[in-house]
Write a protein that holds these residues in place. Structure first.
Motif, PDB file in Angstrom:
ATOM      1  N   ASN A  13       0.792  -1.233   0.000  1.00 28.41           N
ATOM      2  CA  ASN A  13       0.000   0.000   0.000  1.00 28.41           C
ATOM      3  C   ASN A  13       0.829   1.291   0.000  1.00 28.41           C
ATOM      4  O   ASN A  13       0.283   2.372  -0.162  1.00 28.41           O
ATOM      5  CB  ASN A  13      -1.013   0.006   1.158  1.00 28.41           C
ATOM      6  CG  ASN A  13      -0.344  -0.148   2.493  1.00 28.41           C
ATOM      7  OD1 ASN A  13       0.881  -0.213   2.562  1.00 28.41           O
ATOM      8  ND2 ASN A  13      -1.130  -0.209   3.552  1.00 28.41           N
ATOM      9  N   ALA A  25      -9.137   2.530   6.909  1.00 32.68           N
ATOM     10  CA  ALA A  25      -9.937   1.783   5.938  1.00 32.68           C
ATOM     11  C   ALA A  25     -11.206   2.526   5.522  1.00 32.68           C
ATOM     12  O   ALA A  25     -11.947   2.066   4.650  1.00 32.68           O
ATOM     13  CB  ALA A  25     -10.305   0.425   6.515  1.00 32.68           C
ATOM     14  N   MET A  44      -5.605  -2.580  -2.627  1.00 29.95           N
ATOM     15  CA  MET A  44      -6.895  -2.646  -1.932  1.00 29.95           C
ATOM     16  C   MET A  44      -7.605  -3.991  -2.074  1.00 29.95           C
ATOM     17  O   MET A  44      -8.583  -4.253  -1.359  1.00 29.95           O
ATOM     18  CB  MET A  44      -7.809  -1.508  -2.389  1.00 29.95           C
ATOM     19  CG  MET A  44      -8.291  -1.633  -3.822  1.00 29.95           C
ATOM     20  SD  MET A  44      -9.127  -0.128  -4.363  1.00 29.95           S
ATOM     21  CE  MET A  44     -10.633  -0.228  -3.414  1.00 29.95           C
ATOM     22  N   HIS A  70      -6.905  -7.040  -1.160  1.00 29.94           N
ATOM     23  CA  HIS A  70      -6.923  -7.855   0.056  1.00 29.94           C
ATOM     24  C   HIS A  70      -7.979  -7.345   1.035  1.00 29.94           C
ATOM     25  O   HIS A  70      -8.734  -8.130   1.627  1.00 29.94           O
ATOM     26  CB  HIS A  70      -5.532  -7.829   0.690  1.00 29.94           C
ATOM     27  CG  HIS A  70      -5.454  -8.568   1.981  1.00 29.94           C
ATOM     28  ND1 HIS A  70      -5.587  -9.940   2.038  1.00 29.94           N
ATOM     29  CD2 HIS A  70      -5.280  -8.150   3.257  1.00 29.94           C
ATOM     30  CE1 HIS A  70      -5.498 -10.320   3.298  1.00 29.94           C
ATOM     31  NE2 HIS A  70      -5.305  -9.255   4.054  1.00 29.94           N
ATOM     32  N   HIS A  71      -8.032  -6.022   1.183  1.00 31.43           N
ATOM     33  CA  HIS A  71      -9.025  -5.436   2.097  1.00 31.43           C
ATOM     34  C   HIS A  71     -10.451  -5.757   1.637  1.00 31.43           C
ATOM     35  O   HIS A  71     -11.327  -6.054   2.461  1.00 31.43           O
ATOM     36  CB  HIS A  71      -8.816  -3.923   2.167  1.00 31.43           C
ATOM     37  CG  HIS A  71      -9.833  -3.221   3.011  1.00 31.43           C
ATOM     38  ND1 HIS A  71      -9.850  -3.307   4.380  1.00 31.43           N
ATOM     39  CD2 HIS A  71     -10.899  -2.463   2.671  1.00 31.43           C
ATOM     40  CE1 HIS A  71     -10.866  -2.617   4.853  1.00 31.43           C
ATOM     41  NE2 HIS A  71     -11.518  -2.083   3.840  1.00 31.43           N
ATOM     42  N   VAL A 101     -11.312  -9.324   2.593  1.00 29.89           N
ATOM     43  CA  VAL A 101     -11.602  -9.443   4.033  1.00 29.89           C
ATOM     44  C   VAL A 101     -13.012  -8.937   4.321  1.00 29.89           C
ATOM     45  O   VAL A 101     -13.789  -9.584   5.041  1.00 29.89           O
ATOM     46  CB  VAL A 101     -10.550  -8.659   4.871  1.00 29.89           C
ATOM     47  CG1 VAL A 101     -10.954  -8.599   6.332  1.00 29.89           C
ATOM     48  CG2 VAL A 101      -9.181  -9.313   4.726  1.00 29.89           C
ATOM     49  N   LYS A 102     -13.362  -7.802   3.737  1.00 28.01           N
ATOM     50  CA  LYS A 102     -14.708  -7.237   3.947  1.00 28.01           C
ATOM     51  C   LYS A 102     -15.764  -8.215   3.426  1.00 28.01           C
ATOM     52  O   LYS A 102     -16.769  -8.477   4.101  1.00 28.01           O
ATOM     53  CB  LYS A 102     -14.784  -5.893   3.217  1.00 28.01           C
ATOM     54  CG  LYS A 102     -15.984  -5.037   3.531  1.00 28.01           C
ATOM     55  CD  LYS A 102     -15.967  -4.497   4.918  1.00 28.01           C
ATOM     56  CE  LYS A 102     -15.452  -3.098   5.033  1.00 28.01           C
ATOM     57  NZ  LYS A 102     -15.495  -2.562   6.393  1.00 28.01           N
ATOM     58  N   GLU A 114     -14.367   0.710  11.950  1.00 27.48           N
ATOM     59  CA  GLU A 114     -13.987  -0.669  11.605  1.00 27.48           C
ATOM     60  C   GLU A 114     -14.144  -1.585  12.815  1.00 27.48           C
ATOM     61  O   GLU A 114     -14.545  -2.734  12.694  1.00 27.48           O
ATOM     62  CB  GLU A 114     -12.537  -0.709  11.105  1.00 27.48           C
ATOM     63  CG  GLU A 114     -12.336  -0.054   9.754  1.00 27.48           C
ATOM     64  CD  GLU A 114     -12.983  -0.817   8.606  1.00 27.48           C
ATOM     65  OE1 GLU A 114     -12.731  -2.008   8.470  1.00 27.48           O
ATOM     66  OE2 GLU A 114     -13.748  -0.192   7.853  1.00 27.48           O
TER      67      GLU A 114
END
Lengths: 388, 291
Positions: free
Chosen positions: A38, A197, B218, B220-221, B224-225, B265
C-alpha cells in the motif's frame, strides 16, 4: 611522434596515474523502500529521487562513486528489517529510503545494530528521533508540516478548524500538533479521527457541517482519503471558508487526476506546479529527473534526492578520512550544514533536521501556487475559497 | 441530531448495497463449491482497473466499460476455477492457499501494469449530489450502484431458487455425486458459479472505480470485507449477504455519527463477533444448508 616525446608522454601518464587518488572507490548504498504494497506509490516516487541523486553524484564526483542496491520492503516492517540485513550482507555501507514511520522504526533499529547510517524522509513521527539512535537521520518532521498548516491558517485569520485525520501514527501526530498549536491561539479546534480503511466520509463531513460549523477543514491523511473527504464535502457543501491538507495533496498528479476536486484546495508543498527551479542545482536535478523518468519531479522525488545526496557526500568525506567502516559516515552526517532544494538541512544529536519547515501550495486553475510563507510565495492566496 | 441520524442511516444503507455487491460473488462460490476464493477482492480490483483503462484510453463512461471489464474479469474467474479444479485432495484447505497466491499475483500484476497511483472516475455526473426529501444527501454514483446492487442480489437469489441451472448449482453443492446421477454436469455448473461470481466482481469493481478511489493494494481489504459479510450472512446465503451488508454499513455509519469515526472498523468487527456468538451459523445459517 618521436621516441623521446613518446617516452616523456608515457612518463607523464604514469606520473598522472601515480598521483590518482589512492582510495577512489565505488560504495554500495542500500535503498530499502516500498515498491509494492500500500505504500508502493510513495516509495516508487522516493526511489526515483534516489536514482537521480546517484546519477548526479557519480557524474560530478571525480573520486568516489556510489552504486544503489534496491530492495523492495513490500510495505511490511518485517520485510524491511529483512531487507536491511540482506543489504548489509551484500556489502552496503549505508541506507537511504524507508517509508512509513512504523516500517522505518524497526528497519532503522536493524541498521543501528549493524552500525550503518540510515537516512530517510518517509517517516515524520517524533518517536523516531526519540530513540537516541546514533545512525538514524531524517530531513523532515511532523513539526514542519504542522507549522506550515498553522502558518497558513493564521495568515487567513480562521477562528475555528475541524481536523479530519487518519489514525495512523504520523497523521495522528500532525493532527494533535495542530490541535495543541492552534488551541492556545484562541482557535476552536474539533477533532475527527478516522480509521485508515474508511471510504465513506459523508457521516464525518455531515457532523462537521451541522455541529462544528468551522471556518476551515484540515485533512491529515493520504491521497485516497483526500479524494473521499473532498467528494463527501462536494456532496454536502459545508459552509467553510477554506480546506487544506498535508502531504501528497498540492501536487501536479492530484491536479491532473482530480481537477474537479482540487480547485482552491491547499496542501504542504516543496514547489509550485509547473515547477519553478531557480538555483543551478535544482535546475540540474529537474533536468536529470526529466531525462531519466520522462516526467516532471514531484516532492517525494525531491525528498529522496536530498536525503541521498547528503548521504553520498558524507560517505565521500568519510572515505577521504578512511573512516567509512569506523562510524565516519554518521560523524560526517552530523557535520552537514547544507542549503538544499528543500531548504536548510542540519542534523541535531537525535538525527532530526530542526531547520525543516514546509511551504503551503494552493491549487489554482490547474496549477499549484505557493501561498505561504510570503517570502516563498509564487502567487496570491485565494481566501475564502473552496472547490464547490 | 435527528437529521444527522437519518443521514447516517441513509449513508449506511448505500454503503451496505455496495458491500453486498463485493461480497455476493464470494458467497456464491462458497455456497456452491465450498471454496473460499481469497482472490475475489483482486477480481473486483481488476474490474475497476479495466474500467479505468477504458475511460482513460477510450473515453468510455464507466457503465459503458462494463462489457469489456466483464470479458476480462469473467475470463480470469474461469481461469481461477480451472486452477482450483486441479486440486485433487483437501480442496477446502488447499484452495485457500492457492487463491491467496493468485490474489498476490493479481495484485502485483495490477501494480506492474497500472503503477501504484490512485485513480477514480472523472465523469462529473457520478459525483454530483442528489438531495432527497431536502435532508438526505448522496452521490449519484452511490444511488446508481446501490440500485444495481440490490437488483443483482435479487436476480442471483431468483436464479438460484427458480432456474434449472441455479438448482443444479445447489444440487452440486449439496451432493456432487447425487447431482451427477440426476444428469447435472458438475464441472459446467461450477464454471458457471465462478463466471457469475466474476460478473458480480466486475460490477463491484466498476462501482468502486466510479464512486470511490482505486489503488493496487486494496484487493486484500476487499476480500476481508467480503469474507466478514459472507460469514455474518451465514456462509453461502445469498439473501443473508444483502441483510448482512446493509447491517454492517448501518452499524459503521451510526458509529461515526454517534461515537467516533476511528471506531468504525472496530464496530463492524464487534457486530461480527456478537452475531457469531448469538447465532454461530450467521444471520441466515439455515440457508447455508439449502445452498
Amino acid at each position: 611522434m618521436s621516441k623521446s616525446k613518446l617516452c616523456v608522454s608515457a612518463l607523464a601518464l604514469s606520473l598522472m596515474l601515480g598521483f590518482a587518488p589512492a582510495h577512489a572507490a565505488e560504495f554500495k548504498i542500500g535503498a530499502e523502500i516500498p515498491l509494492s504494497g500500500n505504500l508502493a506509490r510513495v516509495g516508487t516516487a522516493m526511489n526515483e529521487g534516489i536514482q537521480v541523486a546517484a546519477e548526479m553524484f557519480n557524474k560530478k564526483s571525480g573520486k568516489h562513486s556510489v552504486k544503489i542496491i534496491t530492495m523492495d520492503d513490500e510495505s511490511s516492517p518485517a520485510k524491511a528489517v529483512g531487507a536491511v540485513e540482506k543489504l548489509a550482507a551484500d556489502g552496503v555501507v549505508a541506507y537511504t529510503g524507508g517509508y512509513g514511520s512504523n516500517i522505518i522504526g524497526p528497519a532503522s533499529e536493524a541498521a543501528e545494530k549493524l552500525g550503518k547510517v540510515y537516512v530517510t524522509s518517509g517517516g515524520v513521527a517524533s518517536e523516531l528521533t526519540k530513540r537516541n539512535l546514533k545512525t538514524f537521520f531524517r530531513i523532515n518532521s511532523s513539526e514542519g508540516y504542522a507549522r506550515a498548516l498553522m502558518g497558513m491558517f493564521n495568515k487567513q485569520g480562521v477562528k475555528s478548524v475541524a481536523v479530519v485525520y487518519s489514525t495512523k501514527e504520523a497523521t495522528e501526530e500532525v493532527a494533535k500538533m495542530l490541535q495543541s498549536g492552534l488551541g492556545p491561539q484562541g482557535v476552536k479546534v474539533t477533532m475527527h479521527a478516522f480509521d485508515p480503511a474508511t471510504n465513506d466520509f459523508k457521516p464525518i463531513i455531515h457532523k462537521i457541517k451541522l455541529q462544528d460549523r468551522p471556518d476551515a477543514i484540515a485533512m491529515i491523511g493520504y491521497e485516497n482519503d483526500y479524494v473521499g473527504i473532498l467528494r463527501a464535502a462536494k456532496v454536502l457543501k459545508p459552509d467553510i471558508k477554506t480546506i487544506a491538507g498535508v502531504w501528497s495533496l498540492a501536487t501536479a498528479k492530484m491536479a491532473a487526476e482530480f481537477p474537479d476536486l482540487m480547485e482552491n484546495v491547499s496542501g504542504t508543498s516543496t514547489l509550485s506546479y509547473p515547477a519553478e527551479f531557480t538555483t543551478p542545482e535544482a535546475k540540474e536535478f529537474a533536468e536529470t529527473y526529466q531525462k531519466m523518468f520522462n516526467k516532471a519531479p514531484d516532492y517525494l522525488g525531491i525528498f529522496g534526492y536530498v536525503q541521498s545526496k547528503l548521504l553520498f557526500e558524507a560517505v565521500a568525506r568519510a572515505a577521504d578520512t578512511g573512516t567509512v567502516d569506523k562510524g565516519g559516515i554518521a560523524t560526517e552526517m552530523r557535520k552537514t550544514l547544507s542549503d538544499t532544494v528543500i531548504g536548510k538541512v542540519r542534523f541535531d544529536e537525535s538525527g532530526d533536521n530542526p531547520e525543516f519547515t514546509h511551504r503551503m501550495g494552493q491549487h489554482q486553475a490547474g496549477k499549484v501556487v505557493l501561498v505561504w510563507p510570503s517570502d516563498a510565495a509564487t502567487g496570491t492566496m485565494k481566501y475564502p475559497a473552496v472547490p464547490w | 441530531m435527528l437529521e444527522l441520524t437519518l443521514q447516517s442511516l441513509f449513508s449506511g444503507v448505500l454503503s451496505g448495497a455496495y458491500y453486498a455487491l463485493i461480497a455476493l460473488g464470494l458467497a456464491l462460490v462458497f455456497g456452491t463449491m465450498r471454496v473460499i476464493n481469497l482472490a475475489h477482492g483482486e477480481l473486483v480490483l481488476l474490474g475497476a482497473y479495466i474500467s479505468y483503462t477504458a475511460e482513460e484510453k477510450l473515453g468510455l463512461d464507466p457503465l459503458a466499460s462494463l462489457p469489456l471489464a466483464l470479458a476480462v474479469v469473467v475470463g480470469t474467474a474461469i481461469l481461477v476455477y480451472y486452477l482450483v479444479s486441479l486440486i485433487k485432495t483437501d480442496r477446502e484447505l488447499n484452495s485457500l492457499i492457492l487463491t491467496f497466491g493468485i490474489g498476490v499475483i493479481l495484485t502485483n500484476g495490477v501494480l506492474m501494469i497500472w503503477s501504484a497511483d490512485i485513480h477514480s472516475a472523472t465523469t462529473p455526473w457520478y459525483h454530483d449530489a442528489t438531495i432527497l426529501f431536502e435532508t438526505l444527501f448522496a452521490m449519484q454514483a452511490e444511488l446508481v450502484f446501490a440500485g444495481i446492487g440490490i437488483l443483482l442480489v435479487g436476480a442471483v437469489w431468483w436464479w438460484l431458487e427458480k432456474s434449472w441451472y441455479g438448482r443444479a448449482l445447489r444440487a452440486v453443492a449439496s451432493n456432487r455425486d447425487a447431482a451427477k446421477l440426476m444428469g447435472v454436469n458438475p464441472q459446467l455448473t461450477e464454471i458457471l458459479s465462478f463466471a457469475v461470481s466474476g460478473l458480480l466482481a466486475t460490477v463491484a469493481g466498476v462501482a468502486i472505480y466510479t464512486a470511490k478511489v482505486i489503488q493496487p493494494a486494496m484487493g486484500h481489504h476487499l476480500t476481508v470485507k467480503a469474507f466478514i459479510i459472507t460469514v455474518l450472512a451465514g456462509m453461502g446465503s445469498v439473501p443473508g449477504v444483502l441483510l448482512g451488508a446493509v447491517l454492517l454499513g448501518v452499524v459503521e455509519s451510526l458509529t461515526v455519527t454517534l461515537a467516533s469515526s476511528a471506531l468504525q472498523e472496530l464496530a463492524g468487527m464487534v457486530l461480527f463477533l456478537v452475531v457469531l456468538l448469538l447465532m454461530p451459523s450467521g444471520l441466515f445459517g439455515r440457508a447455508k444448508r439449502r445452498g
